[in-house]
Design a protein around this motif. Structure first.
Motif, PDB file in Angstrom:
ATOM      1  N   PRO A 175      46.125  36.105  39.949  1.00 25.18           N
ATOM      2  CA  PRO A 175      44.976  35.696  38.971  1.00 25.18           C
ATOM      3  C   PRO A 175      45.475  36.000  37.631  1.00 25.18           C
ATOM      4  CG  PRO A 175      44.161  36.980  41.036  1.00 25.18           C
ATOM      5  CD  PRO A 175      45.640  37.248  41.015  1.00 25.18           C
ATOM      6  N   ALA A 176      44.857  35.241  36.834  1.00 30.58           N
ATOM      7  CA  ALA A 176      45.154  35.618  35.171  1.00 30.58           C
ATOM      8  C   ALA A 176      44.597  36.914  34.830  1.00 30.58           C
ATOM      9  CB  ALA A 176      44.671  34.417  34.419  1.00 30.58           C
ATOM     10  N   ALA A 177      43.604  37.272  35.478  1.00 32.25           N
ATOM     11  CA  ALA A 177      42.802  38.537  35.312  1.00 32.25           C
ATOM     12  C   ALA A 177      43.910  39.659  35.215  1.00 32.25           C
ATOM     13  CB  ALA A 177      41.712  38.754  36.033  1.00 32.25           C
ATOM     14  N   SER A 178      44.927  39.583  36.274  1.00 31.97           N
ATOM     15  CA  SER A 178      45.847  40.775  36.209  1.00 31.97           C
ATOM     16  C   SER A 178      46.713  40.990  35.084  1.00 31.97           C
ATOM     17  CB  SER A 178      46.715  40.458  37.398  1.00 31.97           C
ATOM     18  OG  SER A 178      47.548  39.563  37.401  1.00 31.97           O
ATOM     19  N   SER A 179      47.050  39.687  34.335  1.00 32.10           N
ATOM     20  CA  SER A 179      47.811  39.832  33.108  1.00 32.10           C
ATOM     21  C   SER A 179      46.975  40.396  32.076  1.00 32.10           C
ATOM     22  CB  SER A 179      48.333  38.429  32.850  1.00 32.10           C
ATOM     23  OG  SER A 179      49.199  37.909  33.657  1.00 32.10           O
ATOM     24  N   ALA A 180      45.591  40.126  32.256  1.00 30.89           N
ATOM     25  CA  ALA A 180      44.652  40.675  31.091  1.00 30.89           C
ATOM     26  C   ALA A 180      44.668  42.062  31.223  1.00 30.89           C
ATOM     27  CB  ALA A 180      43.308  40.060  31.107  1.00 30.89           C
ATOM     28  N   LEU A 181      44.723  42.549  32.571  1.00 31.34           N
ATOM     29  CA  LEU A 181      44.471  43.922  32.793  1.00 31.34           C
ATOM     30  C   LEU A 181      45.543  44.643  32.247  1.00 31.34           C
ATOM     31  CD1 LEU A 181      43.208  46.362  34.771  1.00 31.34           C
ATOM     32  CD2 LEU A 181      44.827  45.622  36.411  1.00 31.34           C
ATOM     33  N   PHE A 207      45.368  39.860  47.402  1.00 31.91           N
ATOM     34  CA  PHE A 207      46.311  40.255  45.992  1.00 31.91           C
ATOM     35  C   PHE A 207      45.145  41.371  45.507  1.00 31.91           C
ATOM     36  CE2 PHE A 207      46.428  40.484  41.481  1.00 31.91           C
ATOM     37  CZ  PHE A 207      47.698  40.437  41.214  1.00 31.91           C
ATOM     38  N   VAL A 208      45.931  42.353  45.197  1.00 31.27           N
ATOM     39  CA  VAL A 208      45.400  43.520  44.237  1.00 31.27           C
ATOM     40  C   VAL A 208      46.102  43.839  43.177  1.00 31.27           C
ATOM     41  CG1 VAL A 208      44.384  45.782  44.559  1.00 31.27           C
ATOM     42  CG2 VAL A 208      44.093  44.537  46.416  1.00 31.27           C
ATOM     43  N   ALA A 209      45.561  44.069  42.063  1.00 33.05           N
ATOM     44  CA  ALA A 209      46.288  44.745  40.899  1.00 33.05           C
ATOM     45  C   ALA A 209      45.410  45.856  40.266  1.00 33.05           C
ATOM     46  CB  ALA A 209      46.548  43.738  39.848  1.00 33.05           C
ATOM     47  N   LEU A 210      45.832  46.926  39.830  1.00 29.52           N
ATOM     48  CA  LEU A 210      44.938  47.886  39.303  1.00 29.52           C
ATOM     49  C   LEU A 210      45.436  48.790  38.276  1.00 29.52           C
ATOM     50  CD1 LEU A 210      45.564  50.878  40.987  1.00 29.52           C
ATOM     51  CD2 LEU A 210      44.347  49.530  42.820  1.00 29.52           C
ATOM     52  N   ASN A 256      30.106  42.957  45.082  1.00 31.55           N
ATOM     53  CA  ASN A 256      29.918  41.931  45.744  1.00 31.55           C
ATOM     54  C   ASN A 256      30.443  40.305  45.374  1.00 31.55           C
ATOM     55  OD1 ASN A 256      28.974  40.272  48.271  1.00 31.55           O
ATOM     56  ND2 ASN A 256      26.980  40.104  47.388  1.00 31.55           N
ATOM     57  N   GLU A 257      31.481  40.680  44.433  1.00 27.42           N
ATOM     58  CA  GLU A 257      32.188  39.502  44.033  1.00 27.42           C
ATOM     59  C   GLU A 257      33.353  38.996  44.959  1.00 27.42           C
ATOM     60  OE1 GLU A 257      33.736  41.044  40.456  1.00 27.42           O
ATOM     61  OE2 GLU A 257      31.636  41.576  39.231  1.00 27.42           O
ATOM     62  N   LYS A 258      33.297  37.778  44.747  1.00 25.56           N
ATOM     63  CA  LYS A 258      34.332  37.025  45.390  1.00 25.56           C
ATOM     64  C   LYS A 258      35.846  37.148  44.640  1.00 25.56           C
ATOM     65  CE  LYS A 258      31.767  33.006  47.429  1.00 25.56           C
ATOM     66  NZ  LYS A 258      32.358  33.393  49.041  1.00 25.56           N
ATOM     67  N   PRO A 259      36.724  37.158  45.704  1.00 22.85           N
ATOM     68  CA  PRO A 259      38.165  37.411  44.914  1.00 22.85           C
ATOM     69  C   PRO A 259      38.551  36.359  43.985  1.00 22.85           C
ATOM     70  CG  PRO A 259      38.275  37.810  47.413  1.00 22.85           C
ATOM     71  CD  PRO A 259      36.842  37.237  47.222  1.00 22.85           C
ATOM     72  N   LYS A 260      39.097  36.656  43.060  1.00 20.59           N
ATOM     73  CA  LYS A 260      39.571  35.708  42.023  1.00 20.59           C
ATOM     74  C   LYS A 260      40.666  34.757  42.722  1.00 20.59           C
ATOM     75  CE  LYS A 260      38.282  38.179  37.892  1.00 20.59           C
ATOM     76  NZ  LYS A 260      37.529  38.730  38.701  1.00 20.59           N
ATOM     77  N   ALA A 261      40.433  33.336  42.661  1.00 24.89           N
ATOM     78  CA  ALA A 261      41.474  32.495  43.197  1.00 24.89           C
ATOM     79  C   ALA A 261      42.573  32.427  42.244  1.00 24.89           C
ATOM     80  CB  ALA A 261      41.165  30.964  42.946  1.00 24.89           C
ATOM     81  N   TYR A 262      43.916  32.598  42.979  1.00 29.61           N
ATOM     82  CA  TYR A 262      45.294  32.207  42.315  1.00 29.61           C
ATOM     83  C   TYR A 262      46.117  31.223  43.123  1.00 29.61           C
ATOM     84  CZ  TYR A 262      47.241  35.674  45.697  1.00 29.61           C
ATOM     85  OH  TYR A 262      47.563  36.086  46.834  1.00 29.61           O
ATOM     86  N   THR A 263      46.743  30.481  42.623  1.00 33.26           N
ATOM     87  CA  THR A 263      47.482  29.374  43.068  1.00 33.26           C
ATOM     88  C   THR A 263      48.906  29.991  43.889  1.00 33.26           C
ATOM     89  OG1 THR A 263      47.020  27.934  41.179  1.00 33.26           O
ATOM     90  CG2 THR A 263      48.765  27.166  42.828  1.00 33.26           C
ATOM     91  N   ALA A 264      48.954  29.538  45.321  1.00 38.74           N
ATOM     92  CA  ALA A 264      49.989  29.637  45.918  1.00 38.74           C
ATOM     93  C   ALA A 264      51.418  29.422  45.016  1.00 38.74           C
ATOM     94  CB  ALA A 264      49.937  29.064  47.369  1.00 38.74           C
ATOM     95  N   GLY A 265      52.178  30.612  45.025  1.00 42.47           N
ATOM     96  CA  GLY A 265      53.612  30.359  44.438  1.00 42.47           C
ATOM     97  C   GLY A 265      53.540  30.825  42.944  1.00 42.47           C
TER      98      GLY A 265
END
Length: 491
Positions: free
Chosen positions: A473-479, A320-323, A460-469
């Motif tokens: 990630p919540a961070a994309s809404s915050a973006l 997943f990528v959001a930017l 060097n950060e791990k991707p943020k987890a998001y639940t399948a379905g």
């Protein structure tokens, strides 16, 4: 006086060669698209389709493969026994290892004399160079030949340039078709007409009348059978660098002077070169990487990415990528551009949303829905264009409600709407380059994407987890919330 009808020369024979002809792309997309083109008489009469693969098959074995694997990807209403039989008669098979020059002699022997040649490279990009070199070495490239290159074209800017340089030694730029099937979608091509064939939108298609732009390409499936490829690629290279940036170019480009391929692609190139480069601080602030964990998708339990077959247990590949992007020109100054793509998301949905600016002042007390003036261009699963506007609810008072004005292309036109691959394959046959990427476009896209990928490695950060379905990630809404916006399905 001669009143006879002018003589039209018959189309030259066509040899259409698919390298990777027994692969997933060929079975699911290319051969079904060619069947549809055959069904609607859009292939030259003397067309042969040659699949090249390493399986030690003869023609009969390949036809059996097509019967078993390809037939299911053709809509039942489009299937006709007689047409299918005549389509199968066009098919041929060549057993070859594309890394060996001597194996191209068998291909040369299978092709028709004095035919147009169209080579579709549905293989890993690291094979493009050797295939083109061996085609030239076998005398199978001339001024009438064309080559189609599948994405992703390279792994980074350097490898993309190397492929372009090497392919360019054997084919002229006008013979090279870098395909992105999103550019073949009816609604994407209609977006150009919507913008440049009508007067109502152009005065508003700019800052400050547009509040934001968001482009989403969401998939509900996981990696499926592509684990090996996907884990070395990730969502940024697989989707963002090509599909989403190409969609952004169509949305943001200036009006071209004509529909000449280079006129259109010149304007797309300007968009890519106007994208504000991201610093390491921008990467940390304006991008979100995600990786799906176990959940449910399409009503069924779904394992997490790290539990998928052939995925390393410690993989940091993003699914997943959001930017947030910015275009540094007058038309798009201060307009945030949000791009998002991911696997195992809540729905299969590809959509472009143009959010128009809020009213500077409202005379209506019900102001909860002021941000509803938006143009929504849906690319999949169904294709449609909607304009959301405010209207008064029936009854006394002035209560407002958003309503949709729909551009129903299917109802407006009786003609069949071809699928993207069918349309683009016909474009290649006819030599139409408008909806294919030029070399400088591709390299400009890599030039913008590569610092983001390098920035992730540096952070060097791990991707943020998001639940399948879920929708990521919540961070994309915050973006998007930082700009007083929200993803459209969350509105």
């Amino acid at each position: 006086m001669n009143t006879s009808t002018p003589h039209t020369a018959p189309a030259a024979p066509l040899d259409l060669v698919i390298f990777g002809g027994v692969g997933d792309l060929s079975a699911r997309k290319l051969l079904p698209a060619l069947y549809m083109a055959h069904l609607h008489n859009n292939l030259p009469a003397a067309t042969r389709i040659h699949a090249v693969g390493r399986q030690p098959w003869d023609r009969a074995a390949f036809v059996t493969f097509v019967q078993e694997k390809v037939r299911g990807f053709i809509a039942e209403k489009a299937f006709a026994d007689a047409t299918w039989t005549s389509f199968l008669e066009r098919l041929h098979y060549v057993c070859a290892d594309v890394t060996l020059a001597e194996d191209f002699h068998a291909l040369a022997a299978a092709l028709q004399s004095n035919s147009d040649r169209m080579y579709y490279l549905a293989t890993a990009p690291n094979l493009f160079v050797s295939i083109c070199a061996h085609l030239r070495g076998a005398g199978l490239v001339d001024e009438r030949s064309r080559v189609v290159l599948e994405k992703p074209l390279g792994h980074d800017l350097a490898s993309a340039r190397q492929i372009n340089d090497s392919v360019g030694q054997h084919f002229q730029e006008k013979q090279i078709f870098r395909i992105d099937h999103y550019l073949g979608k009816e609604t994407v091509q209609n977006l150009m007409v919507l913008r440049f064939g009508n007067t109502i939108f152009e005065p508003l298609w700019r800052s400050p009348y547009i509040k934001s732009v968001q482009i989403t390409v969401a998939e509900s499936v996981g990696v499926e059978s592509r684990a090996g490829f996907y884990d070395s690629t990730g969502a940024m290279r697989d989707m963002m660098q090509n599909h989403l940036l190409q969609l952004l170019c169509i949305v943001a480009m200036e009006p071209p002077v004509s529909l000449d391929p280079d006129a259109v692609r010149d304007e797309k190139l300007k968009v890519l070169r106007s994208l504000r480069p991201m610093t390491i601080a921008d990467v940390a602030k304006d991008t979100v990487r995600g990786q799906y964990s176990a959940g449910a998708s399409d009503g069924e339990a779904a394992v997490g990415y790290l539990q998928e077959a052939d995925i390393p247990a410690d993989s940091n590949t993003e699914t997943f990528v959001a930017l947030q992007a910015h275009i540094n020109n007058w038309r798009w100054a201060n307009v945030p551009i949000f791009l998002r793509t991911g696997k195992r998301m809540a729905a299969r949905q590809s959509e472009i949303v143009i959010q128009f600016a809020d009213l500077p002042f409202t005379i209506f007390s019900d102001s909860a829905h002021q941000s509803v003036n938006r143009l929504m261009i849906r690319l999949q699963p169904e294709e449609h264009i909607q304009l959301q506007m405010m209207a008064k609810e029936p009854g006394s008072g002035m209560k407002l409600r958003p309503v949709n004005l729909n551009l129903d292309l299917e109802a407006a036109f009786s003609e069949r709407r071809a699928e993207a691959y069918e349309r683009l394959l016909i474009d290649v046959i006819k030599g139409r380059l408008t909806h294919f990427m030029r070399r400088d476009e591709l390299e400009a896209a890599w030039s913008w994407v590569e610092p983001i990928i390098n920035g992730w490695q540096q952070l060097n950060e791990k991707p943020k987890a998001y639940t399948a379905g879920s929708w990521g990630p919540a961070a994309s809404s915050a973006l998007v919330a930082r700009e007083a916006c929200s993803w459209i399905e969350e509105s």
